[in-house]
Design a protein around this motif. Structure first.
Motif, short mmCIF file in Angstrom:
data_model
loop_
_atom_site.label_atom_id
_atom_site.label_comp_id
_atom_site.label_asym_id
_atom_site.label_seq_id
_atom_site.Cartn_x
_atom_site.Cartn_y
_atom_site.Cartn_z
N LEU A 183 23.64 171.19 -2.70
CA LEU A 183 23.52 171.14 -1.54
C LEU A 183 22.51 171.84 -1.11
CD1 LEU A 183 24.87 170.76 1.32
CD2 LEU A 183 26.21 172.91 0.93
N TYR A 184 21.93 172.88 -1.85
CA TYR A 184 20.62 173.43 -1.81
C TYR A 184 19.43 172.78 -1.96
CZ TYR A 184 22.92 178.01 -2.19
OH TYR A 184 23.79 179.25 -2.03
N VAL A 185 19.59 171.72 -2.73
CA VAL A 185 18.46 170.62 -2.97
C VAL A 185 18.34 169.71 -1.83
CG1 VAL A 185 17.67 168.85 -4.35
CG2 VAL A 185 18.66 170.51 -5.32
N PHE A 193 11.69 167.88 5.41
CA PHE A 193 11.30 166.57 6.23
C PHE A 193 11.16 167.04 7.72
CE2 PHE A 193 13.41 163.35 8.63
CZ PHE A 193 12.19 162.31 8.54
N PHE A 194 12.06 167.58 8.14
CA PHE A 194 11.94 168.06 9.54
C PHE A 194 10.74 168.85 9.88
CE2 PHE A 194 16.59 166.62 9.49
CZ PHE A 194 16.57 165.50 10.37
N ALA A 195 10.63 169.79 9.11
CA ALA A 195 9.53 170.85 9.28
C ALA A 195 8.12 170.02 9.34
CB ALA A 195 9.39 172.28 8.41
N VAL A 224 -2.70 164.08 5.26
CA VAL A 224 -1.84 164.64 4.31
C VAL A 224 -0.67 164.95 4.85
CG1 VAL A 224 -1.52 167.15 3.56
CG2 VAL A 224 -3.88 166.10 3.19
N LEU A 225 -0.55 165.15 6.09
CA LEU A 225 0.73 165.22 6.90
C LEU A 225 1.64 164.15 6.77
CD1 LEU A 225 0.12 167.38 9.93
CD2 LEU A 225 1.60 167.97 8.02
N GLY A 226 1.22 162.82 6.72
CA GLY A 226 1.75 161.58 6.63
C GLY A 226 2.23 161.38 5.22
N GLN A 227 1.44 161.83 4.38
CA GLN A 227 2.05 161.79 2.93
C GLN A 227 3.15 162.74 2.76
OE1 GLN A 227 -1.43 162.55 0.61
NE2 GLN A 227 -2.64 160.82 1.42
N MET A 228 3.10 163.94 3.21
CA MET A 228 4.17 164.83 2.98
C MET A 228 5.45 164.40 3.73
SD MET A 228 2.28 168.59 3.63
CE MET A 228 3.64 169.51 3.86
N LEU A 229 5.25 163.67 4.74
CA LEU A 229 6.45 163.18 5.72
C LEU A 229 7.20 162.21 4.78
CD1 LEU A 229 7.82 163.69 8.41
CD2 LEU A 229 6.41 161.38 9.29
N GLY A 235 12.76 162.31 -0.64
CA GLY A 235 13.25 163.01 -1.44
C GLY A 235 14.68 163.59 -0.79
N ALA A 236 14.59 163.62 0.54
CA ALA A 236 16.00 163.85 1.37
C ALA A 236 17.21 163.01 1.21
CB ALA A 236 15.69 164.15 2.91
#
Length: 311
Positions: A183-185, A193-195, A224-229, A235-236
């Motif tokens: 659950l932590y993961v 993702f939302f941040a 960079v933000l697109g890649q992080m998203l 991951g989520a």
């Protein structure tokens, strides 16, 4: 004479009470439902025997924690808006916030923030000491965030993610149950993702002026933000899919995977809106106001409870 404390001419003035309530951001209180995660996704011990006498003590404690966390969160929103009022006036939407527009004075906002904190923390200590310490740590971290940490790229997103995980941890300690590491993961990836989506939306909306509104955005780029998203979205979804099958805290027959379509739909629907008709909206407003997303959340909760109750 400087007019920075005056409301913009386009602002429609409200009386102070409605403006103050708006400044407390009650529309963001649904974020605190994560405190209920431990009540739902926990060891079977918390649900046995499955009768109301066993469930009600856990439920009312979690409901109380939700309310107290909402008060503490509102205190941090007030402080944050006081600190950000000058930058908010440069933002096409945030300029209408009560503190930035002058509807709520700085002194009143700080006084109410102090009162909310003075109410929330002692009452949480009465509920559970560990949960109160987590809430106190969250409040202290958000003060540091408002006073400078929010200007550091990547760290600003990590801090927001930590707030979500803290809610999950507080919910577990308040009812004295162990919580699955899965659950932590899952909550960490979802929060990342939302941040990230929030920063990405701000960057796209404000363009070259982004750093004037939020200094941390100077450290990011659209690519960079697109890649992080993309990474955090994958991951989520993947971490939740693995949780429904691999966790020792869910039914061993894999039936919790029945909730996966609701999670996938909600995630992709959110991305669709963020890239389409509501790309100028704040991500949290999208999440809490889109009917299809709300139906997906309802379907997820109902299905999860049904699965847990039948196993």
């Amino acid at each position: 004479m400087s007019t920075t404390a005056d409301a913009p001419a386009t602002t429609v003035q409200r009386s102070v009470v409605p403006a103050l309530i708006a400044a407390m951001r009650p529309y963001q209180w649904p974020k605190n439902v994560i405190v209920f995660a431990a009540l739902i996704f926990t060891t079977g011990d918390a649900w046995q025997p499955r009768d109301l006498d066993s469930l009600w003590p856990l439920l009312w404690r979690t409901c109380a924690l939700f309310g107290l966390w909402s008060l503490a969160a509102s205190a941090t929103y007030l402080l944050n808006d006081v600190r950000d009022r000058e930058n908010d006036r440069l933002h096409p939407r945030k300029a209408r916030r009560p503190i930035a527009s002058g509807e709520v004075s700085v002194g009143l906002a700080l006084a109410v923030a102090a009162v909310l904190t003075a109410v929330a923390l002692p009452l949480t200590f009465l509920l559970d000491t560990t949960a109160a310490l987590i809430l106190a740590g969250y409040s202290a971290l958000m003060v540091a965030y408002s006073f400078g940490l929010k200007t550091v790229a990547i760290l600003d997103i990590i801090i927001l993610t930590g707030g979500v995980v803290a809610r999950a941890a507080a919910g577990a300690t308040a009812i004295d149950v162990d919580i699955s590491p899965w659950l932590y993961v899952c909550s960490s990836f979802a929060a990342l993702f939302f941040a990230t989506s929030k920063r990405w939306a701000e960057y796209r909306q404000l363009g070259p002026e982004a750093a004037r509104h939020r200094p941390a955005l100077e450290g990011y780029s659209g690519d960079v933000l697109g890649q992080m998203l993309t990474i955090t979205a994958g991951g989520a979804l993947l971490s939740y899919a693995l949780y429904t099958i691999e966790s020792a805290r869910v039914p061993t027959n894999g039936s919790m995977a029945l909730t996966l379509p609701f999670v996938a739909f909600g995630l992709f629907r959110y991305l669709l809106l963020l890239n389409g008709e509501r790309k100028t909206d704040a991500p949290d407003r999208i999440l809490f106001t889109d009917p299809q997303l709300l139906l997906a959340v309802a379907g997820f909760v109902i299905t999860a409870l049904a699965v847990l109750a039948s196993n």
